[in-house]
Design a protein around this motif. Sequence first.
Motif, PDB file in Angstrom:
ATOM      1  N   UNK A 143      -0.909  12.874 -10.538  1.00 14.36           N
ATOM      2  CA  UNK A 143      -0.819  13.462  -9.195  1.00 14.36           C
ATOM      3  C   UNK A 143       0.106  12.610  -8.339  1.00 14.36           C
ATOM      4  N   UNK A 144       0.640  13.187  -7.262  1.00 12.97           N
ATOM      5  CA  UNK A 144       1.418  12.367  -6.314  1.00 12.97           C
ATOM      6  C   UNK A 144       0.499  11.359  -5.630  1.00 12.97           C
ATOM      7  N   UNK A 145       0.992  10.181  -5.410  1.00 18.34           N
ATOM      8  CA  UNK A 145       0.223   9.191  -4.660  1.00 18.34           C
ATOM      9  C   UNK A 145       0.282   9.529  -3.173  1.00 18.34           C
ATOM     10  N   UNK A 146      -0.732   9.109  -2.436  1.00 16.90           N
ATOM     11  CA  UNK A 146      -0.818   9.358  -1.004  1.00 16.90           C
ATOM     12  C   UNK A 146      -0.856   8.029  -0.249  1.00 16.90           C
ATOM     13  N   UNK A 147      -0.695   8.105   1.059  1.00 15.35           N
ATOM     14  CA  UNK A 147      -0.772   6.890   1.866  1.00 15.35           C
ATOM     15  C   UNK A 147      -2.117   6.194   1.678  1.00 15.35           C
ATOM     16  N   UNK A 148      -3.167   6.976   1.479  1.00 17.24           N
ATOM     17  CA  UNK A 148      -4.487   6.385   1.282  1.00 17.24           C
ATOM     18  C   UNK A 148      -4.618   5.606  -0.012  1.00 17.24           C
ATOM     19  N   UNK A 149      -3.687   5.815  -0.955  1.00 19.72           N
ATOM     20  CA  UNK A 149      -3.713   5.082  -2.221  1.00 19.72           C
ATOM     21  C   UNK A 149      -3.060   3.709  -2.118  1.00 19.72           C
ATOM     22  N   UNK A 150      -2.405   3.414  -1.006  1.00 18.99           N
ATOM     23  CA  UNK A 150      -1.619   2.189  -0.896  1.00 18.99           C
ATOM     24  C   UNK A 150      -2.397   0.920  -1.254  1.00 18.99           C
ATOM     25  N   UNK A 151      -3.658   0.745  -0.807  1.00 19.05           N
ATOM     26  CA  UNK A 151      -4.381  -0.470  -1.193  1.00 19.05           C
ATOM     27  C   UNK A 151      -4.573  -0.588  -2.707  1.00 19.05           C
ATOM     28  N   UNK A 152      -4.882   0.531  -3.364  1.00 18.14           N
ATOM     29  CA  UNK A 152      -5.099   0.501  -4.807  1.00 18.14           C
ATOM     30  C   UNK A 152      -3.781   0.257  -5.538  1.00 18.14           C
ATOM     31  N   UNK A 153      -2.703   0.868  -5.098  1.00 17.36           N
ATOM     32  CA  UNK A 153      -1.407   0.657  -5.740  1.00 17.36           C
ATOM     33  C   UNK A 153      -0.981  -0.800  -5.622  1.00 17.36           C
ATOM     34  N   UNK A 154      -1.261  -1.402  -4.477  1.00 18.47           N
ATOM     35  CA  UNK A 154      -0.958  -2.828  -4.298  1.00 18.47           C
ATOM     36  C   UNK A 154      -1.730  -3.668  -5.293  1.00 18.47           C
ATOM     37  N   UNK A 155      -3.019  -3.387  -5.434  1.00 13.14           N
ATOM     38  CA  UNK A 155      -3.846  -4.125  -6.400  1.00 13.14           C
ATOM     39  C   UNK A 155      -3.336  -3.926  -7.826  1.00 13.14           C
ATOM     40  N   UNK A 156      -2.925  -2.703  -8.153  1.00 12.76           N
ATOM     41  CA  UNK A 156      -2.435  -2.414  -9.498  1.00 12.76           C
ATOM     42  C   UNK A 156      -1.186  -3.241  -9.799  1.00 12.76           C
ATOM     43  N   UNK A 157      -0.243  -3.264  -8.862  1.00  9.90           N
ATOM     44  CA  UNK A 157       0.983  -4.014  -9.093  1.00  9.90           C
ATOM     45  C   UNK A 157       0.694  -5.499  -9.315  1.00  9.90           C
ATOM     46  N   UNK A 158      -0.082  -6.099  -8.431  1.00  7.35           N
ATOM     47  CA  UNK A 158      -0.340  -7.529  -8.529  1.00  7.35           C
ATOM     48  C   UNK A 158      -1.136  -7.876  -9.791  1.00  7.35           C
ATOM     49  N   UNK A 159      -2.002  -6.968 -10.236  1.00  8.51           N
ATOM     50  CA  UNK A 159      -2.767  -7.211 -11.465  1.00  8.51           C
ATOM     51  C   UNK A 159      -1.908  -7.005 -12.708  1.00  8.51           C
ATOM     52  N   UNK A 160      -1.055  -5.982 -12.678  1.00  6.44           N
ATOM     53  CA  UNK A 160      -0.261  -5.645 -13.864  1.00  6.44           C
ATOM     54  C   UNK A 160       0.703  -6.759 -14.238  1.00  6.44           C
ATOM     55  N   UNK A 161       1.234  -7.476 -13.240  1.00  8.50           N
ATOM     56  CA  UNK A 161       2.250  -8.489 -13.517  1.00  8.50           C
ATOM     57  C   UNK A 161       1.770  -9.912 -13.220  1.00  8.50           C
ATOM     58  N   UNK A 162       0.462 -10.093 -13.204  1.00  5.19           N
ATOM     59  CA  UNK A 162      -0.087 -11.407 -12.846  1.00  5.19           C
ATOM     60  C   UNK A 162       0.264 -12.494 -13.843  1.00  5.19           C
ATOM     61  N   UNK A 163       0.558 -12.127 -15.095  1.00  3.20           N
ATOM     62  CA  UNK A 163       0.873 -13.128 -16.111  1.00  3.20           C
ATOM     63  C   UNK A 163       2.366 -13.391 -16.269  1.00  3.20           C
ATOM     64  N   UNK A 164       3.201 -12.713 -15.483  1.00  2.00           N
ATOM     65  CA  UNK A 164       4.635 -12.929 -15.566  1.00  2.00           C
ATOM     66  C   UNK A 164       5.046 -14.054 -14.611  1.00  2.00           C
ATOM     67  N   UNK A 165       5.688 -15.104 -15.147  1.00  2.00           N
ATOM     68  CA  UNK A 165       6.047 -16.249 -14.287  1.00  2.00           C
ATOM     69  C   UNK A 165       6.947 -15.880 -13.115  1.00  2.00           C
TER      70      UNK A 165
END
Length: 210
Positions: free
Chosen positions: A6-28
């Motif tokens: 589905x298209x993301x909405x403005x209300x998804x912004x907190x979750x998308x932020x968490x996803x990004x930071x978690x997905x790449x947490x092991x990349x230096x």
Amino acid sequence: MAFALRPATFGDAPILTDIYLAAFKDEPISRAIFPRMGPSSYNWWYDSILEEMGNPEWHFICIYSTSDPKKSPVAYAKWNAPTSTPLPRREELPEWPEFSNTELANHFFGTLFENRRANMGERRHWYLEILATLPEMQGKGAASMLLKWGLEKADEAGLESYLEASPKGKSLYEKMGFEEKGRLVLPSPDDDAEEFVECFMLREPRTKSE
């Protein structure tokens, strides 16, 4: 597990932020540019997502589990639609979060912009800027769904697609028709880690028969 898109909405912004930071947490490189200390990096990504969602040329698409009644995102992509706007240059780079390695950030993202310009010139194309999946959901097909969404748009328009990928994720893109056109190699910010590699990848449009 079954997924839906589905298209993301403005209300998804907190979750998308968490996803990004978690997905790449092991990349230096990600840790050096977006330190996971305090709220600075979170706020930077959250504000960026909200601002960019307001641009109709930037498409935020997310994946959720069909068993989740809240349809909470577990992965998302940011696809940039073809535009006549010139590609960014080094001098147009943003102000990075507090505690960032700003010299590394400017060199890394500035080099990505320059190579995209060198590979694509002024040709209109679809650009996959971000693809991030929660670590526990990786390898289950969410990334492929997000990738196919943009490739279908590109194929319908007869346009090329472009992205940057790590060597680990490169094989998925190659299965979808992308070819490597060069790479950026940097020493890792972590003394005990291997060098960091980012591959520049281009895909020609496909017809339905292909």
